[in-house]
Design a protein around this motif. Structure first.
Motif, PDB file in Angstrom:
ATOM      1  N   LEU A  63       0.839  -1.175   0.093  1.00 38.36           N
ATOM      2  CA  LEU A  63      -0.040   0.106  -0.003  1.00 38.36           C
ATOM      3  C   LEU A  63       0.834   1.294  -0.012  1.00 38.36           C
ATOM      4  O   LEU A  63       0.497   2.520  -0.463  1.00 38.36           O
ATOM      5  CB  LEU A  63      -0.863   0.070   0.927  1.00 38.36           C
ATOM      6  N   ASP A  64       1.872   1.236   0.623  1.00 36.58           N
ATOM      7  CA  ASP A  64       2.971   2.239   0.707  1.00 36.58           C
ATOM      8  C   ASP A  64       4.001   2.256  -0.469  1.00 36.58           C
ATOM      9  O   ASP A  64       4.617   1.221  -0.414  1.00 36.58           O
ATOM     10  CB  ASP A  64       3.303   2.535   2.098  1.00 36.58           C
ATOM     11  N   ARG A  65       4.147   3.325  -0.780  1.00 36.15           N
ATOM     12  CA  ARG A  65       5.183   3.468  -2.227  1.00 36.15           C
ATOM     13  C   ARG A  65       5.836   4.650  -2.210  1.00 36.15           C
ATOM     14  O   ARG A  65       5.745   5.580  -2.004  1.00 36.15           O
ATOM     15  CB  ARG A  65       4.240   3.506  -3.339  1.00 36.15           C
ATOM     16  N   ILE A  66       7.090   4.354  -2.811  1.00 36.35           N
ATOM     17  CA  ILE A  66       8.044   5.414  -3.369  1.00 36.35           C
ATOM     18  C   ILE A  66       8.268   5.567  -4.465  1.00 36.35           C
ATOM     19  O   ILE A  66       8.718   4.493  -5.203  1.00 36.35           O
ATOM     20  CB  ILE A  66       9.395   5.316  -2.388  1.00 36.35           C
ATOM     21  N   TRP A  67       8.464   6.577  -5.301  1.00 32.11           N
ATOM     22  CA  TRP A  67       8.883   6.735  -6.488  1.00 32.11           C
ATOM     23  C   TRP A  67       9.976   7.941  -6.612  1.00 32.11           C
ATOM     24  O   TRP A  67       9.688   9.069  -5.999  1.00 32.11           O
ATOM     25  CB  TRP A  67       7.857   7.299  -7.596  1.00 32.11           C
ATOM     26  N   ALA A  68      10.979   7.604  -7.244  1.00 30.31           N
ATOM     27  CA  ALA A  68      12.177   8.565  -7.421  1.00 30.31           C
ATOM     28  C   ALA A  68      12.753   8.722  -8.800  1.00 30.31           C
ATOM     29  O   ALA A  68      13.142   7.889  -9.206  1.00 30.31           O
ATOM     30  CB  ALA A  68      13.299   8.195  -6.242  1.00 30.31           C
ATOM     31  N   ARG A  69      12.744  10.073  -9.027  1.00 30.91           N
ATOM     32  CA  ARG A  69      13.224  10.352 -10.169  1.00 30.91           C
ATOM     33  C   ARG A  69      14.420  11.279 -10.172  1.00 30.91           C
ATOM     34  O   ARG A  69      14.308  12.346  -9.662  1.00 30.91           O
ATOM     35  CB  ARG A  69      12.237  11.446 -11.346  1.00 30.91           C
ATOM     36  N   THR A  70      15.663  10.644 -10.026  1.00 32.61           N
ATOM     37  CA  THR A  70      16.820  11.346  -9.416  1.00 32.61           C
ATOM     38  C   THR A  70      18.109  11.129 -10.378  1.00 32.61           C
ATOM     39  O   THR A  70      18.189   9.887 -10.815  1.00 32.61           O
ATOM     40  CB  THR A  70      17.136  10.829  -7.948  1.00 32.61           C
ATOM     41  N   ARG A  71      18.881  12.037 -10.617  1.00 38.20           N
ATOM     42  CA  ARG A  71      20.129  11.938 -11.139  1.00 38.20           C
ATOM     43  C   ARG A  71      21.226  11.288 -10.213  1.00 38.20           C
ATOM     44  O   ARG A  71      22.197  10.697 -10.749  1.00 38.20           O
ATOM     45  CB  ARG A  71      20.754  13.429 -11.514  1.00 38.20           C
ATOM     46  N   GLY A  72      20.993  10.899  -8.915  1.00 33.06           N
ATOM     47  CA  GLY A  72      21.777  10.252  -8.263  1.00 33.06           C
ATOM     48  C   GLY A  72      21.326   8.825  -8.401  1.00 33.06           C
ATOM     49  O   GLY A  72      20.252   8.261  -9.128  1.00 33.06           O
ATOM     50  N   ARG A  73      21.908   7.648  -7.666  1.00 38.32           N
ATOM     51  CA  ARG A  73      21.718   6.279  -7.812  1.00 38.32           C
ATOM     52  C   ARG A  73      21.016   5.769  -6.475  1.00 38.32           C
ATOM     53  O   ARG A  73      21.017   6.198  -5.521  1.00 38.32           O
ATOM     54  CB  ARG A  73      22.882   5.562  -7.883  1.00 38.32           C
ATOM     55  N   VAL A  74      19.864   5.129  -6.639  1.00 37.46           N
ATOM     56  CA  VAL A  74      19.202   4.479  -5.588  1.00 37.46           C
ATOM     57  C   VAL A  74      19.828   3.234  -5.511  1.00 37.46           C
ATOM     58  O   VAL A  74      19.930   2.300  -6.108  1.00 37.46           O
ATOM     59  CB  VAL A  74      17.545   4.172  -6.171  1.00 37.46           C
ATOM     60  N   PHE A  75      20.244   3.234  -4.136  1.00 34.51           N
ATOM     61  CA  PHE A  75      21.127   1.916  -3.572  1.00 34.51           C
ATOM     62  C   PHE A  75      20.084   0.609  -3.058  1.00 34.51           C
ATOM     63  O   PHE A  75      20.189  -0.374  -3.854  1.00 34.51           O
ATOM     64  CB  PHE A  75      21.704   2.221  -2.299  1.00 34.51           C
ATOM     65  N   GLU A  76      18.905   1.088  -2.644  1.00 29.33           N
ATOM     66  CA  GLU A  76      18.186  -0.028  -1.925  1.00 29.33           C
ATOM     67  C   GLU A  76      16.565   0.741  -1.632  1.00 29.33           C
ATOM     68  O   GLU A  76      16.753   1.781  -1.252  1.00 29.33           O
ATOM     69  CB  GLU A  76      18.565  -0.718  -1.090  1.00 29.33           C
ATOM     70  N   SER A  77      15.775  -0.257  -1.505  1.00 36.09           N
ATOM     71  CA  SER A  77      14.312   0.172  -0.540  1.00 36.09           C
ATOM     72  C   SER A  77      13.943  -1.198   0.013  1.00 36.09           C
ATOM     73  O   SER A  77      14.525  -2.079  -0.451  1.00 36.09           O
ATOM     74  CB  SER A  77      13.463   0.657  -1.565  1.00 36.09           C
ATOM     75  N   ARG A  78      13.491  -0.844   1.216  1.00 36.72           N
ATOM     76  CA  ARG A  78      12.883  -1.981   1.965  1.00 36.72           C
ATOM     77  C   ARG A  78      11.983  -1.527   2.830  1.00 36.72           C
ATOM     78  O   ARG A  78      11.875  -0.327   3.049  1.00 36.72           O
ATOM     79  CB  ARG A  78      14.169  -2.602   2.839  1.00 36.72           C
ATOM     80  N   ALA A  79      10.901  -2.351   3.467  1.00 37.15           N
ATOM     81  CA  ALA A  79      10.318  -2.359   4.387  1.00 37.15           C
ATOM     82  C   ALA A  79      10.874  -2.639   5.734  1.00 37.15           C
ATOM     83  O   ALA A  79      11.366  -3.614   5.853  1.00 37.15           O
ATOM     84  CB  ALA A  79       8.751  -3.143   4.102  1.00 37.15           C
ATOM     85  N   ALA A  80      10.721  -1.530   6.667  1.00 36.48           N
ATOM     86  CA  ALA A  80      11.530  -1.597   8.029  1.00 36.48           C
ATOM     87  C   ALA A  80      10.823  -2.479   9.045  1.00 36.48           C
ATOM     88  O   ALA A  80       9.730  -2.025   9.695  1.00 36.48           O
ATOM     89  CB  ALA A  80      11.840  -0.183   8.595  1.00 36.48           C
ATOM     90  N   ARG A  81      10.905  -3.844   8.732  1.00 35.85           N
ATOM     91  CA  ARG A  81      10.185  -4.771   9.780  1.00 35.85           C
ATOM     92  C   ARG A  81      10.513  -4.314  11.353  1.00 35.85           C
ATOM     93  O   ARG A  81       9.514  -4.741  12.224  1.00 35.85           O
ATOM     94  CB  ARG A  81      10.429  -6.231   9.618  1.00 35.85           C
ATOM     95  N   GLU A  82      11.741  -3.868  11.452  1.00 38.36           N
ATOM     96  CA  GLU A  82      12.029  -3.685  12.957  1.00 38.36           C
ATOM     97  C   GLU A  82      11.163  -2.519  13.498  1.00 38.36           C
ATOM     98  O   GLU A  82      10.927  -2.307  14.680  1.00 38.36           O
ATOM     99  CB  GLU A  82      13.596  -3.360  12.996  1.00 38.36           C
ATOM    100  N   ALA A  83      10.224  -1.714  12.717  1.00 38.28           N
ATOM    101  CA  ALA A  83       9.478  -0.761  13.227  1.00 38.28           C
ATOM    102  C   ALA A  83       8.039  -1.213  13.103  1.00 38.28           C
ATOM    103  O   ALA A  83       7.263  -0.170  13.211  1.00 38.28           O
ATOM    104  CB  ALA A  83       9.709   0.707  12.384  1.00 38.28           C
TER     105      ALA A  83
END
Length: 211
Positions: free
Chosen positions: A147-167
């Protein structure tokens, strides 16, 4: 804000020296709730945008330009409605925001309340910003739906994305984390972007500036 406790202020205090933009909704029965954008980097400007549909629960978006290293990054944070027609209207409003200032690196994130692959939100926003995340975030105890999403249009590099289960104990949704390498921009290009952004901000009358 719940039962006299300002949750936004608590978050800001916990993070230390940060800038903050809020987009509150005040309902007679549900009380005050909404979204907050916190940044360790200076927020150059921040707007709250009303994307509500008549007869439905009030909805807001935060539109801000942050002085991230290398080049400023535009961040749009939102929470979309539950009904399909409502979300279509809101996605249209968000796409209009993105298209109005194409010169900035842009990150759009929030609870889009859509889980189907190639759904309306995914098709429209991915066409503007590139592929979004699809990490499962709901329900937090045993996540099934992205349900929760991130879109990133960037000249930098996206290293990773993850759901933080610890939270997972903090909400019924898992928070998303995305690591982005700062964009490297020449001084002349950065100055042009800054001038364009400041000019657009001063002439924009469709949104309300948040102090």
């Amino acid at each position: 804000i719940d039962r006299g406790v300002d949750g936004f202020a608590l978050l800001r205090e916990a993070m230390g020296a940060v800038d903050m933009v809020t987009a509150n909704v005040n309902r007679r029965i549900a009380g005050i709730y909404g979204q907050v954008l916190l940044s360790r980097y200076p927020i150059r400007w921040g707007h709250k945008v009303d994307i509500s549909v008549v007869g439905r629960e009030p909805r807001r978006a935060i539109d801000a330009l942050i002085d991230t290293p290398g080049a400023p990054t535009r961040v749009i944070a939102t929470h979309l409605g539950l009904a399909g027609g409502e979300r279509r209207f809101q996605i249209g409003e968000l796409c209009g925001l993105v298209e109005a200032r194409p010169e900035n690196d842009t990150v759009l994130l929030g609870d889009v309340n859509e889980w189907r692959r190639r759904g309306f939100a995914e098709r429209r926003l991915s066409s503007l910003l590139g592929p979004g995340t699809r990490d499962r975030t709901y329900p937090a105890a045993r996540p099934v739906f992205p349900l929760d999403r991130i879109w990133a249009r960037t000249r930098g590099r996206v290293f990773e994305s993850r759901a933080a289960r610890e939270a997972g104990l903090a909400s019924d949704h898992l928070p998303l984390v995305m690591d982005i390498e700062p964009a490297v921009t020449g001084q002349r290009e950065a100055a042009a972007i800054a001038r364009s952004s400041q000019s657009a901000s001063s002439s924009d009358s469709a949104v309300t500036t948040v102090g």
